[in-house]
Motif scaffolding. Structure first.
Motif, short mmCIF file in Angstrom:
data_model
loop_
_atom_site.label_atom_id
_atom_site.label_comp_id
_atom_site.label_asym_id
_atom_site.label_seq_id
_atom_site.Cartn_x
_atom_site.Cartn_y
_atom_site.Cartn_z
N ARG A 189 0.70 -1.31 0.07
CA ARG A 189 0.09 0.08 0.30
C ARG A 189 0.61 1.28 -0.03
O ARG A 189 0.69 2.19 -0.69
CB ARG A 189 -0.85 -0.01 1.15
N HIS A 190 1.81 1.26 0.76
CA HIS A 190 2.72 2.46 1.07
C HIS A 190 4.05 2.52 0.32
O HIS A 190 4.89 3.53 0.49
CB HIS A 190 2.98 2.79 2.49
N LYS A 191 4.35 1.28 -0.42
CA LYS A 191 5.76 1.14 -0.81
C LYS A 191 6.66 1.32 0.04
O LYS A 191 7.75 2.15 -0.27
CB LYS A 191 5.92 2.04 -2.47
N GLU A 192 6.66 0.75 0.95
CA GLU A 192 7.78 1.05 2.08
C GLU A 192 8.94 0.04 1.58
O GLU A 192 8.91 -1.00 0.62
CB GLU A 192 7.12 0.52 3.37
N SER A 193 10.07 -0.22 2.36
CA SER A 193 11.18 -1.03 2.25
C SER A 193 10.59 -2.59 2.31
O SER A 193 9.82 -2.81 3.00
CB SER A 193 12.43 -0.85 3.37
N SER A 194 10.98 -3.38 1.26
CA SER A 194 10.50 -4.57 1.21
C SER A 194 11.35 -5.67 1.90
O SER A 194 11.42 -6.87 1.63
CB SER A 194 10.45 -5.00 -0.32
N ASN A 195 12.26 -5.26 2.75
CA ASN A 195 13.17 -6.02 3.59
C ASN A 195 12.22 -6.53 4.76
O ASN A 195 12.24 -6.00 5.86
CB ASN A 195 14.26 -5.25 3.94
N LEU A 196 11.68 -7.81 4.79
CA LEU A 196 10.88 -8.32 5.87
C LEU A 196 11.86 -9.10 6.64
O LEU A 196 12.73 -9.92 6.02
CB LEU A 196 9.80 -9.41 5.08
N SER A 197 11.69 -8.96 7.87
CA SER A 197 12.51 -9.82 8.84
C SER A 197 11.74 -11.14 9.14
O SER A 197 10.83 -11.10 9.60
CB SER A 197 12.53 -9.04 10.16
N PHE A 198 12.42 -12.25 8.74
CA PHE A 198 12.03 -13.63 9.18
C PHE A 198 12.69 -14.08 10.14
O PHE A 198 12.50 -15.33 10.39
CB PHE A 198 12.35 -14.45 7.78
N ASN A 199 13.32 -13.38 11.06
CA ASN A 199 14.07 -13.84 12.08
C ASN A 199 13.23 -14.62 12.96
O ASN A 199 13.70 -15.96 13.15
CB ASN A 199 15.10 -12.82 12.77
N LYS A 200 12.21 -14.15 13.39
CA LYS A 200 11.58 -14.99 14.59
C LYS A 200 10.64 -15.95 13.87
O LYS A 200 10.50 -17.00 14.40
CB LYS A 200 10.57 -13.90 15.19
N LEU A 201 10.32 -15.75 12.49
CA LEU A 201 9.41 -16.82 12.10
C LEU A 201 10.18 -18.10 11.62
O LEU A 201 10.02 -19.08 12.04
CB LEU A 201 8.91 -16.34 10.60
N GLU A 202 11.69 -17.75 11.49
CA GLU A 202 12.54 -18.94 10.99
C GLU A 202 12.88 -19.68 12.23
O GLU A 202 12.89 -21.03 12.27
CB GLU A 202 13.82 -18.41 10.43
N THR A 203 12.84 -18.91 13.44
CA THR A 203 13.29 -19.63 14.76
C THR A 203 12.09 -20.48 15.23
O THR A 203 12.10 -21.56 15.47
CB THR A 203 13.25 -18.43 15.79
N LEU A 204 10.71 -19.69 15.02
CA LEU A 204 9.64 -20.80 15.35
C LEU A 204 9.44 -21.99 14.16
O LEU A 204 9.19 -23.24 14.80
CB LEU A 204 8.47 -19.96 15.38
N PHE A 205 10.00 -21.58 12.96
CA PHE A 205 10.02 -22.71 12.00
C PHE A 205 10.78 -24.06 12.30
O PHE A 205 10.43 -25.17 12.22
CB PHE A 205 10.32 -22.21 10.75
N THR A 206 12.06 -23.57 12.66
CA THR A 206 12.95 -24.63 13.02
C THR A 206 12.64 -25.34 14.47
O THR A 206 12.69 -26.59 14.38
CB THR A 206 14.35 -23.87 13.49
N LYS A 207 11.91 -24.74 15.33
CA LYS A 207 11.45 -25.44 16.58
C LYS A 207 10.20 -26.39 16.09
O LYS A 207 10.36 -27.46 16.77
CB LYS A 207 10.61 -24.54 17.57
N ILE A 208 9.39 -26.05 15.22
CA ILE A 208 8.38 -27.10 14.84
C ILE A 208 8.96 -27.93 13.89
O ILE A 208 8.43 -29.28 14.17
CB ILE A 208 7.34 -26.12 14.03
N MET A 209 9.85 -28.00 13.23
CA MET A 209 10.36 -28.79 12.26
C MET A 209 11.20 -29.87 13.21
O MET A 209 11.35 -31.11 12.75
CB MET A 209 11.32 -28.27 11.15
N ASN A 210 11.63 -29.46 14.41
CA ASN A 210 12.55 -30.37 15.26
C ASN A 210 11.57 -31.15 16.15
O ASN A 210 12.19 -32.09 17.05
CB ASN A 210 13.51 -29.65 16.16
N LEU A 211 10.26 -31.06 16.20
CA LEU A 211 9.38 -31.78 16.92
C LEU A 211 9.44 -33.29 16.67
O LEU A 211 9.73 -33.67 15.43
CB LEU A 211 7.81 -31.12 16.86
N ASP A 212 8.84 -34.12 17.65
CA ASP A 212 8.77 -35.57 17.18
C ASP A 212 8.03 -35.89 16.12
O ASP A 212 6.98 -35.16 15.94
CB ASP A 212 8.39 -36.20 18.63
N ALA A 213 8.35 -36.90 15.47
CA ALA A 213 7.58 -37.24 14.22
C ALA A 213 6.31 -38.21 14.65
O ALA A 213 6.05 -39.25 14.13
CB ALA A 213 8.35 -38.12 13.30
#
Length: 668
Positions: free
Chosen positions: A262-286
């Motif tokens: 909408r506002h054409k801001e900087s497109s540098n999205l921070s995925f740091n927290k999302l990637e941390t949570l993603f790693t935790k989920i992928m390391n759960l028991d199968a």
């Protein structure tokens, strides 16, 4: 009983006074003032004389239409239609002054033009209504014999061109804000699938481009969101808390993406927290539940990463538009509806007789009061009796309140000797009419009543106020009488039938998907969805005290929306499976049978017996067995969620059938 009746009327009065169809249009008010400041000096410089009013009116009207959320590529050709329409409308109004009978003939032509185009859809009907509205107002307010009809048409076209051009230039300078807003709304977590459909309709998604890629990614993310409630029901702590935290972060990122677009801001999205949570989920028991969680999270992560790359210009996806086209051709649609059974044809006849009679009386007598009566008929008379009655009540009530208040204010200012303030107050009311136009018709009538009184000669204000009230009451009552007596139409809603059509559309969607490889057109299913939502809205308006019934229909509608989302996700994943998709034909055909069974139950007059539902339960178990194979892990999960949707739907139908819900609201 009296308390219940009193409470019902209080709710209805509250809905009448405080209902909001949309938020106030403050942007429209701002641009209205801006265009007025442009057009007013220009009209004096051009020395338009008697054409000044129509020049200003049309220019301001078209400028407001250009604020509709449409991309410029669609808005520019639409403006050419508007300019031609305005020119012909004013030209015909000027020609109608040569003889009352000619004016009446033109009015009837415009009414029928409006009625026929309404058959073809809301957009075409709105365009035709603009022509009819302008013809009517031009004939009774703006046009006289001081200029030739050709010059009246040219001046009106010039006003429309300047008003349109000013807003279009502003929108170009802002780099097409409507397109940004449509696209950004696709990523908002609070929006439903209709936002995606709106973007598919209005934006060019058939060509390989950044916009088409973003719409495609937003569609996939929206489809994946349908799975979230299912997983939340299945997961246990601590996986559930971790998943909810991850989804919360996804919501924040999609809101950020929406702001970037909408506002054409900087497109540098921070995925740091999302990637941390993603790693935790992928390391759960199968475990089985954790496996489903990992699948959904992986898919969401993949779509978000691709979205970031598209925003940064690193990726463009292959164009793939969602099929939306309907099945009925223009000619077949018109041919099947052009008869007395169609509401708009009946409305055209009724409108022609009621407005035409008042308009003819005005042309014959030239009485100032008659055109106010005719205007009330024009604004109050709607396509059915119930809508006309509601519009009549609103117009009379708002006019009385507005006129009385305006007269009191004028009298106070007369006592203080500051009547020069009245035109300023009138201008403020004019802007407020524009601001509150999308909110509620009552506010529009109220501010218009204030405006009209403030612009009257000071010494005549009390007399003109009383006259306006009488004219509005007379015209409104005539309009209601016409709606009640001349080919009366009642838009009756059969709510149980609308629910069956919504289920039937889902069933037909499954049928179409089995006949081809691609996702079938969603036109019919969206139409059924909108009709059901409209029926629920009418239930809220007519029976606001029936909270349990309203909630029941809302729950069933949500369940069907979830079923659609889960099924579209299933179709998308079928393409990723190496085994032939035909292996799923039998269970999907079984799904059609289940939906047909549920659909028949709603309108069935016989009591629902346990064997009916036992049959469904057995068929659902058979469906689970059919798709329970190791190679179909992802698809199995989607299949289980589809079954969950159908089981919930069958439970809701059984519960509501047993308490007699489907025996009610068949004539609403």
């Amino acid at each position: 009983m009296n308390n219940s009746s009193s409470g019902m009327w209080k709710i209805r009065l509250k809905n009448l006074l405080l209902s909001k169809d949309a938020p106030p249009n403050w942007k429209g008010g701002k641009y209205f003032i801006l265009i007025l400041l442009l057009l007013l000096p220009l009209s004096f410089l051009l020395e338009l004389g008697p054409a000044q009013k129509i020049f200003l009116f049309v220019g301001l009207l078209i400028s407001q239409i250009n604020l509709i959320k449409l991309p410029l590529k669609k808005m520019i050709p639409l403006n050419l239609v508007f300019i031609a329409l305005v020119s012909f409308s004013v030209l015909s109004a000027a020609l109608g002054l040569y003889h009352p009978l000619l004016g009446l003939i033109f009015l009837i032509i415009w009414i029928w033009f409006y009625s026929i185009l309404n058959i073809l859809g809301k957009v075409s009907g709105s365009v035709a209504y603009l022509g009819l509205l302008l013809y009517f107002y031009s004939s009774i307010i703006f046009i006289n014999n001081s200029l030739s009809p050709l010059f009246w048409g040219l001046y009106a076209a010039a006003g429309a061109f300047i008003g349109a051009l000013a807003i279009i230039l502003i929108r170009i300078a802002q780099k097409n804000p409507a397109k940004k807003e449509i696209l950004s709304s696709c990523f908002s977590p609070s929006k439903d699938f209709k936002s995606i459909v709106n973007a598919q309709k209005l934006l060019n998604v058939s060509e390989k481009s950044k916009i088409a890629s973003l719409v495609q990614l937003a569609t996939k993310i929206a489809t994946l969101r349908f799975q979230i409630p299912h997983l939340e029901e299945e997961l246990l702590s601590p996986s559930l808390e971790l998943f909810q935290e991850y989804i919360g972060e996804v919501d924040k990122l999609t809101l950020k993406i929406s702001d970037i677009i909408r506002h054409k801001e900087s497109s540098n999205l921070s995925f740091n927290k999302l990637e941390t949570l993603f790693t935790k989920i992928m390391n759960l028991d199968a475990k089985k539940d954790e496996l489903s969680l990992k699948i959904l999270v992986s898919q969401l992560q993949d779509q978000l990463v691709k979205t970031r790359k598209v925003l940064q210009g690193e990726l463009i996806l292959e164009a793939k538009a969602l099929p939306l086209s309907g099945k009925v051709s223009f000619r077949d649609n018109l041919r099947s509806n052009l008869n007395l059974n169609n509401l708009y044809v009946r409305h055209g006849i009724r409108f022609s007789l009621a407005v035409g009679a008042a308009f003819l009386l005005y042309l014959l007598t030239g009485s100032y009061d008659v055109h106010w009566v005719a205007m009330s008929i024009f604004l109050v008379l709607k396509v059915d009796i119930i809508s006309t009655k509601k519009r009549m009540i609103i117009r009379i009530l708002a006019t009385i309140i507005g006129v009385v208040l305006a007269v009191l204010i004028a009298l106070i200012l007369m006592q203080l000797g500051v009547t020069y303030i009245l035109p300023v107050l009138g201008l403020i009311c004019l802007v407020l009419v524009v601001v509150y136009l999308p909110v509620n018709y009552l506010y529009v009538v109220f501010f218009t009543s204030l405006l009209i009184i403030f612009l009257e000669p000071v010494q005549l204000i009390p007399l003109m106020g009383a006259s306006r009230i009488m004219d509005v009451i007379t015209g409104s009552v005539i309009a209601f009488g016409a709606a009640y007596l001349i080919l009366p139409s009642r838009i009756m809603v059969d709510l149980p039938l609308l629910l069956t059509k919504r289920i039937s559309s889902t069933r037909d969607f499954i049928t179409a998907s089995l006949e081809g490889d691609d996702i079938p057109p969603v036109f019919d299913i969206l139409s059924a969805h909108n009709n059901l939502q409209g029926g629920i809205t009418k239930l809220k308006d007519s029976h606001p005290q029936s909270l349990q019934d309203i909630k029941a229909y809302e729950d069933m509608a949500l369940c069907l929306d979830g079923l659609l989302g889960d099924y579209i996700a299933t179709l998308s994943h079928l393409k990723k499976i190496k085994s032939p998709a035909s292996q799923l034909d039998e269970p999907l055909n079984l799904m059609q049978g289940i939906l047909g069974h549920l659909q028949d139950m709603i309108l069935s007059e016989k009591a629902i017996t346990p064997p009916d539902f036992e049959y469904i339960k057995q068929e659902l178990e058979r469906l689970k067995d059919k798709i329970n194979a190791p190679d179909y892990i992802i698809l199995l999960k989607y299949g289980e969620w589809i079954l969950s949707d159908v089981e919930l739907l069958s439970h809701l139908l059984k519960e509501n059938k047993n308490r007699g819900l489907f025996e009610k609201y068949r004539i609403l």
